[in-house]
Motif scaffolding. Sequence first.
Motif, PDB file in Angstrom:
ATOM      1  N   LYS A   1       0.856  -1.198   0.000  1.00 45.45           N
ATOM      2  CA  LYS A   1       0.000   0.000   0.000  1.00 45.45           C
ATOM      3  C   LYS A   1       0.884   1.237   0.000  1.00 45.45           C
ATOM      4  CE  LYS A   1      -4.329  -1.502   1.954  1.00 45.45           C
ATOM      5  NZ  LYS A   1      -4.106  -2.809   2.652  1.00 45.45           N
ATOM      6  N   ILE A   2       0.404   2.286  -0.672  1.00 45.93           N
ATOM      7  CA  ILE A   2       1.165   3.525  -0.675  1.00 45.93           C
ATOM      8  C   ILE A   2       0.585   4.447   0.407  1.00 45.93           C
ATOM      9  CG2 ILE A   2       1.813   5.556  -2.029  1.00 45.93           C
ATOM     10  CD1 ILE A   2       1.647   3.723  -4.499  1.00 45.93           C
ATOM     11  N   GLN A   3       1.482   5.016   1.177  1.00 46.49           N
ATOM     12  CA  GLN A   3       1.063   5.861   2.294  1.00 46.49           C
ATOM     13  C   GLN A   3       0.275   7.074   1.787  1.00 46.49           C
ATOM     14  OE1 GLN A   3       4.357   7.497   4.479  1.00 46.49           O
ATOM     15  NE2 GLN A   3       3.294   7.217   6.440  1.00 46.49           N
ATOM     16  N   HIS A   4      -0.750   7.461   2.525  1.00 46.79           N
ATOM     17  CA  HIS A   4      -1.588   8.625   2.192  1.00 46.79           C
ATOM     18  C   HIS A   4      -2.149   8.514   0.787  1.00 46.79           C
ATOM     19  CE1 HIS A   4       0.424  10.059   5.687  1.00 46.79           C
ATOM     20  NE2 HIS A   4       1.560  10.299   5.070  1.00 46.79           N
ATOM     21  N   SER A   5      -2.542   7.335   0.376  1.00 42.30           N
ATOM     22  CA  SER A   5      -3.022   7.200  -0.995  1.00 42.30           C
ATOM     23  C   SER A   5      -3.857   5.938  -1.102  1.00 42.30           C
ATOM     24  CB  SER A   5      -1.814   7.129  -1.944  1.00 42.30           C
ATOM     25  OG  SER A   5      -2.074   6.230  -2.989  1.00 42.30           O
ATOM     26  N   ALA A   6      -4.712   5.894  -2.114  1.00 42.66           N
ATOM     27  CA  ALA A   6      -5.551   4.720  -2.309  1.00 42.66           C
ATOM     28  C   ALA A   6      -4.824   3.672  -3.149  1.00 42.66           C
ATOM     29  CB  ALA A   6      -6.844   5.134  -3.008  1.00 42.66           C
ATOM     30  N   PHE A   7      -3.697   4.071  -3.742  1.00 40.84           N
ATOM     31  CA  PHE A   7      -2.991   3.157  -4.644  1.00 40.84           C
ATOM     32  C   PHE A   7      -2.200   2.114  -3.879  1.00 40.84           C
ATOM     33  CE2 PHE A   7      -3.001   7.242  -7.057  1.00 40.84           C
ATOM     34  CZ  PHE A   7      -3.908   6.851  -8.030  1.00 40.84           C
ATOM     35  N   SER A   8      -1.928   1.022  -4.570  1.00 42.11           N
ATOM     36  CA  SER A   8      -0.932   0.103  -4.050  1.00 42.11           C
ATOM     37  C   SER A   8      -0.079  -0.391  -5.216  1.00 42.11           C
ATOM     38  CB  SER A   8      -1.584  -1.057  -3.297  1.00 42.11           C
ATOM     39  OG  SER A   8      -2.221  -1.909  -4.205  1.00 42.11           O
ATOM     40  N   ILE A   9       1.118  -0.806  -4.860  1.00 42.81           N
ATOM     41  CA  ILE A   9       2.044  -1.261  -5.883  1.00 42.81           C
ATOM     42  C   ILE A   9       2.196  -2.757  -5.775  1.00 42.81           C
ATOM     43  CG2 ILE A   9       4.452  -1.206  -6.662  1.00 42.81           C
ATOM     44  CD1 ILE A   9       4.611   1.639  -5.606  1.00 42.81           C
ATOM     45  N   GLU A  10       2.045  -3.434  -6.916  1.00 45.18           N
ATOM     46  CA  GLU A  10       2.221  -4.872  -6.903  1.00 45.18           C
ATOM     47  C   GLU A  10       3.617  -5.185  -7.445  1.00 45.18           C
ATOM     48  OE1 GLU A  10      -0.849  -7.016  -8.977  1.00 45.18           O
ATOM     49  OE2 GLU A  10       0.352  -8.852  -8.793  1.00 45.18           O
TER      50      GLU A  10
ATOM     51  N   THR B   1      11.034   9.360  -5.432  1.00 47.59           N
ATOM     52  CA  THR B   1       9.758   9.998  -5.784  1.00 47.59           C
ATOM     53  C   THR B   1       9.217  10.858  -4.658  1.00 47.59           C
ATOM     54  OG1 THR B   1       8.477   8.142  -4.905  1.00 47.59           O
ATOM     55  CG2 THR B   1       9.076   8.039  -7.249  1.00 47.59           C
ATOM     56  N   GLY B   2       9.750  10.641  -3.455  1.00 46.15           N
ATOM     57  CA  GLY B   2       9.211  11.382  -2.307  1.00 46.15           C
ATOM     58  C   GLY B   2       8.083  10.624  -1.622  1.00 46.15           C
ATOM     59  N   ALA B   3       7.595   9.578  -2.290  1.00 46.74           N
ATOM     60  CA  ALA B   3       6.471   8.818  -1.718  1.00 46.74           C
ATOM     61  C   ALA B   3       6.995   7.606  -0.938  1.00 46.74           C
ATOM     62  CB  ALA B   3       5.545   8.357  -2.839  1.00 46.74           C
ATOM     63  N   TYR B   4       6.126   7.068  -0.098  1.00 44.11           N
ATOM     64  CA  TYR B   4       6.486   5.886   0.679  1.00 44.11           C
ATOM     65  C   TYR B   4       5.416   4.820   0.571  1.00 44.11           C
ATOM     66  CZ  TYR B   4      10.076   8.770   2.878  1.00 44.11           C
ATOM     67  OH  TYR B   4      11.162   9.576   3.092  1.00 44.11           O
ATOM     68  N   ALA B   5       5.887   3.581   0.505  1.00 47.72           N
ATOM     69  CA  ALA B   5       4.955   2.452   0.603  1.00 47.72           C
ATOM     70  C   ALA B   5       5.011   1.934   2.031  1.00 47.72           C
ATOM     71  CB  ALA B   5       5.366   1.366  -0.369  1.00 47.72           C
ATOM     72  N   LEU B   6       4.048   1.074   2.379  1.00 49.36           N
ATOM     73  CA  LEU B   6       4.018   0.540   3.741  1.00 49.36           C
ATOM     74  C   LEU B   6       4.280  -0.963   3.704  1.00 49.36           C
ATOM     75  CD1 LEU B   6       0.886   2.488   4.978  1.00 49.36           C
ATOM     76  CD2 LEU B   6       3.307   3.009   5.424  1.00 49.36           C
ATOM     77  N   HIS B   7       5.141  -1.400   4.584  1.00 54.08           N
ATOM     78  CA  HIS B   7       5.452  -2.824   4.655  1.00 54.08           C
ATOM     79  C   HIS B   7       4.204  -3.593   5.077  1.00 54.08           C
ATOM     80  CE1 HIS B   7       7.327  -6.573   5.914  1.00 54.08           C
ATOM     81  NE2 HIS B   7       8.388  -6.198   5.224  1.00 54.08           N
ATOM     82  N   PRO B   8       3.846  -4.647   4.378  1.00 56.73           N
ATOM     83  CA  PRO B   8       2.579  -5.334   4.681  1.00 56.73           C
ATOM     84  C   PRO B   8       2.505  -5.907   6.091  1.00 56.73           C
ATOM     85  CG  PRO B   8       3.870  -6.545   3.033  1.00 56.73           C
ATOM     86  CD  PRO B   8       4.518  -5.212   3.212  1.00 56.73           C
ATOM     87  N   PHE B   9       3.635  -6.205   6.714  1.00 53.78           N
ATOM     88  CA  PHE B   9       3.593  -6.781   8.063  1.00 53.78           C
ATOM     89  C   PHE B   9       3.975  -5.777   9.148  1.00 53.78           C
ATOM     90  CE2 PHE B   9       4.022 -10.587   5.430  1.00 53.78           C
ATOM     91  CZ  PHE B   9       2.918 -11.286   5.880  1.00 53.78           C
TER      92      PHE B   9
ATOM     93  N   GLN C   1       7.718   2.501   6.858  1.00 54.02           N
ATOM     94  CA  GLN C   1       7.739   3.290   5.622  1.00 54.02           C
ATOM     95  C   GLN C   1       8.847   2.796   4.704  1.00 54.02           C
ATOM     96  OE1 GLN C   1       8.289   7.404   6.516  1.00 54.02           O
ATOM     97  NE2 GLN C   1       6.096   7.763   6.660  1.00 54.02           N
ATOM     98  N   ILE C   2       8.513   2.601   3.448  1.00 54.34           N
ATOM     99  CA  ILE C   2       9.514   2.173   2.471  1.00 54.34           C
ATOM    100  C   ILE C   2       9.572   3.214   1.352  1.00 54.34           C
ATOM    101  CG2 ILE C   2      10.200   0.347   0.865  1.00 54.34           C
ATOM    102  CD1 ILE C   2       8.335  -1.519   2.502  1.00 54.34           C
ATOM    103  N   PRO C   3      10.691   3.920   1.217  1.00 57.15           N
ATOM    104  CA  PRO C   3      10.779   4.959   0.194  1.00 57.15           C
ATOM    105  C   PRO C   3      10.657   4.356  -1.219  1.00 57.15           C
ATOM    106  CG  PRO C   3      12.926   4.533   1.180  1.00 57.15           C
ATOM    107  CD  PRO C   3      11.928   3.784   1.993  1.00 57.15           C
ATOM    108  N   ILE C   4       9.973   5.080  -2.096  1.00 51.97           N
ATOM    109  CA  ILE C   4       9.782   4.598  -3.465  1.00 51.97           C
ATOM    110  C   ILE C   4      10.659   5.409  -4.419  1.00 51.97           C
ATOM    111  CG2 ILE C   4       8.124   4.196  -5.324  1.00 51.97           C
ATOM    112  CD1 ILE C   4       5.934   4.144  -3.144  1.00 51.97           C
ATOM    113  N   TRP C   5      11.483   4.705  -5.181  1.00 49.90           N
ATOM    114  CA  TRP C   5      12.376   5.320  -6.163  1.00 49.90           C
ATOM    115  C   TRP C   5      11.956   4.921  -7.564  1.00 49.90           C
ATOM    116  CZ3 TRP C   5      17.456   7.669  -5.207  1.00 49.90           C
ATOM    117  CH2 TRP C   5      17.687   7.940  -3.850  1.00 49.90           C
ATOM    118  N   ILE C   6      12.506   5.631  -8.537  1.00 48.77           N
ATOM    119  CA  ILE C   6      12.422   5.090  -9.897  1.00 48.77           C
ATOM    120  C   ILE C   6      13.863   4.881 -10.384  1.00 48.77           C
ATOM    121  CG2 ILE C   6      10.212   6.179 -10.459  1.00 48.77           C
ATOM    122  CD1 ILE C   6      11.738   8.204 -12.179  1.00 48.77           C
ATOM    123  N   GLY C   7      14.035   3.913 -11.270  1.00 47.39           N
ATOM    124  CA  GLY C   7      15.373   3.627 -11.790  1.00 47.39           C
ATOM    125  C   GLY C   7      15.245   2.873 -13.096  1.00 47.39           C
TER     126      GLY C   7
END
Length: 969
Positions: free
Chosen positions: A291-300, A363-371, A375-381
């Motif tokens: 799940k992405i923090q403060h957002s309805a999106f999630s990344i698979e 990206t400045g955004a963070y995902a959340l560890h499912p367990f 906070q997990i920082p999200i990068w692009i590369g």
Amino acid sequence: MKYHFNEIEAKWQKYWSEHQTFKAENHADKPKFYVLDMFPYPSGAGLHVGHPLGYIASDIYSRFMRHKGYNVLHPMGYDSFGLPAEQYAIQTGQHPAKTTEANITTYRRQLDQMGFSFDWSREVRTSDSDYYKHTQWIFIQLFESYYCKDSDQARPIAELIEVFTQEGNTRINAVCDEDTPVFSASEWGAYSDVEKQEVLLKYRLTYLSDTEVNWCPVLGTVLANDEVVNGVSERGGHPVVRKKMKQWSMRISAYSERLLQGLDGLDWTDNLKEMQRNWIGKSVGASIAFKIQHSAFSIEVFTTRPDTLFGVTFMTLAPEHELVAQISTEAQRSAIQNYIEATAKRSERDRMSDVKTISGVFTGAYALHPFTGEQIPIWIGDYVLAGYGTGAVMAVPAGDDRDYAFANFFKGQVGMSDIKNIFDQDISETAFTDKGGFKLQNSDFLNGLDYKEATYKIIAELEKIGAGSAKVNYRLRDAVFSRQRYWGEPFPVYYKEGMPQLIASEHLPIILPEVEKYLPTDDGKPPLGNAHTWAWDTIQNKVVSNELINHQTIFPLELNTMPGWAGSSWYFNRYMDAHNKTSFASVEALQYWKDVDLYIGGSEHATGHLLYARFWQKFLFDRGYVPVDEFAKKLINQGMILGMSAFVYRWDYESTNNRQKTIFVSKNKMESIVQERAQAGMKADNEKKWSQFTPIHADVSFVNASDELDIEALKNWRPEYKDAEFITEANGKFFVNREVEKMSKSKYNVVNPDDICTQYGADTLRMYEMFLGPLEQAKPWNTAGITGVHGFLKKLWRLYHNGLEESFFVSNEPASADSLKTLHKTIKKVDEDITNFSFNTSVSSFMICVNELTEQKCNQRAILEPLAVLLSPYAPHIAEELWEQLGHSNSISNAAFPVFDEKYLVESTKNYPISFNGKMKFTLELPLDLTQEEVKNIVLNHEKTQQILEGRTPKNVIVVPGKIVNVVG
RNA sequence: GCCUUGGUGGCGGAAUUGGUAGACGCGCUGGACUCAAAAUCCAGUGCUAGCAAUAGCGUGUGGGUUCGAUUCCCACCCAAGGUACCA
């Protein structure tokens, strides 16, 4: 009596053709053996010496198996649809069928003159309507099938419709498009006819879909990835763009697992199987949602290491990932934008070759560890590819080299936390990437577990909280099956309300229509858009004029044609019963021949033809049309024969009176020319001295074996060379530079087999090509050694004719022990060599055999008769001639292969090499029945031993009976 | 980068499960036959030194195992083909 090879070869080629010597029957008391060559595309250039290499090998094997008592099927045909004939048609207006026909005539003549034992009565041509009728039929079967995952096979689509009507698709476990809706029986019933067809297309094994393709506007066609090099077309170098088009696709991905598993049972080379495995690209792992923090999106993400989930310290998305724009923070937006643009500019090749450079942006955004909820920082590369998996990875620096490098590179920056070690291993220098030899730590409920235990446990836990599940990912994509070309199989398809409708099998073939021009139409439709009679009348069931199209009973036909691999994906089955009018082959013929026992061809087809053909065979097997699900038991790849290009160096300069002069400089003179120029005060830039000479391909026929150029021939070759000057060596000779390259018309290094057949004969050519080296190895063509092989055949001839004195000279006296030994040694070797495809070494054995028999003055039938049979697979013409002279009235081709008898080789003594500390010093002839102790004593008491030891006492004496004696000390 | 295959005379290449390195052919050198050429035949030909007998070196490089390694093991270099930064 001289060895008149030209007469002999012509005579027997005629005999074989008239007597249909190699015609195979579809039944026999003998066991069957099917030897197949990859059929050629009949190009305008004709055969060069590289083509026959594989054909010679397969022919030797076929003839060998006939001698061994097998009913051998050895057919040949032509993969006669293809782009070159079409491009020639575009340029000249000549119908591709005509070009193809002419080329086939040349090929046939060339193949015939090499004495191949093909069963020509079974010839196939993929461009014949009698043939492509069945290609169209197979297409229809694919359309009428879906892939059932429960039974793991293709099944009729009618079954699916039945279930949809009864209960919808909720319980269907079948391969389908990702966007297939879930529906109930009543919803299905409520669908319109077109909607139903749309749903069914998502299940069919061949389906129509919007596919992103490489579109080449200049060629007006779609290109395969490997036809695109550096953003331009391989042929012609025209620009290529990505474009979405409605295309037929083949659902080969449904067969990924079976294509992979099937490899285990095949006797193909390991590297070829490995190539297919890599191409299919199976990875087992898990799909995990973050799940992405403060957002309805999630990344698979897809990962092969779900066990390392507690080691995630950041995530990386492909720059093209759809969520990038939506989740990037305001502060990072411009940096992200710049990075995406920079990535888009880099070519694929650039990104691929430059694996060392690490780049990326937070990206400045963070995902959340499912367990843990951390906070997990999200990068692009750009090391993450949009086209594989989900285009997103969870980065675990502790367990992955790239993640480790990425984390270290951005260490200390905002968004990059410290590497977390989840293994009981040292990761201070590199990541620990092994899937074993560790226990997890810092991993919550996985602590203390190993790879296997942790993987099992984490997937179970992910499933419990609904954040992930086990997943198998394949790299293999569905194959695009449409081509915007003329010279290919037409689809048995017409369009009604925009939906494809299949023409019933009984109306096949749908014949390729005539067109006025072979280019795409002005409005960008494929070449078939130029046809005037290209509409389907559903009442009369025939192709009618386009003017009659009314969209009620008469509809437009499909304008695309099938790709080159359509016809080649099943031709091996057609040979089994090539003239069958009702089906592609009868059940009896298919049952009898079943599959190819030996398939020989180039490894360049490893991931194309050989994968598609396996796919179609498996499909036909599932639907009960063929008896086995792999078409070729054994496969051998012959190496490429390379050309020896000849380069002359051209030097253009302006003379004092400003006239352009062309000068050719002999290979060894270039250096001194540069020096002379410098001394004469001319500008000699040492850095660039070689580039001042332009290398030019000269036709190899102008050059002799010592690399000496025929200057007159070059002058007459091109008008602009007429007055060129030639700077030769001191001895007046002009040398070219030689380089090994692929044989090609444009490199002027093509050597034609016709000349060699005329000069030395087909038997010499056959043996020489085999003598060149191991079959599977690539090697440059060099005629330097051909006289040796030709000389051997002459010597063989003399053996049967008492020199050149008498017409024929064979006695019926019993053979000597020496001759019998020579013969049986050769039988053993040749039999083993053919079985192991080691053809080069048996040519050597034949030479040794003939040398020895000549020495022994052997002229006994008991030796010479079996020798002729032994040689016949390699040099069939001379063998037939000698066989006839020995008094036989039938062809040698079915004579029994000589049987090796050990008794002729039994020796009573052995010439022992006597070595001291492993170095051979002398040999000693000793009886083989001595005990080790006796041998030891004889050796130690030998005067030479005393000499070498100089009074020392040996520490040890190793006696290997029948092999060697080694004195240590 | 990774995978696969390979690296042996002047050249193409041989060498079974670790057992005489260089089979066979080309090329080269010398000789026979011939007025001459072609064809054919004979002898020699891994490198270095030596008239020779012989000695030393030698299968990409460096180690190792072994009585003995082109062959097996480790590390490295080079070449060809394949490829996918594949999570």
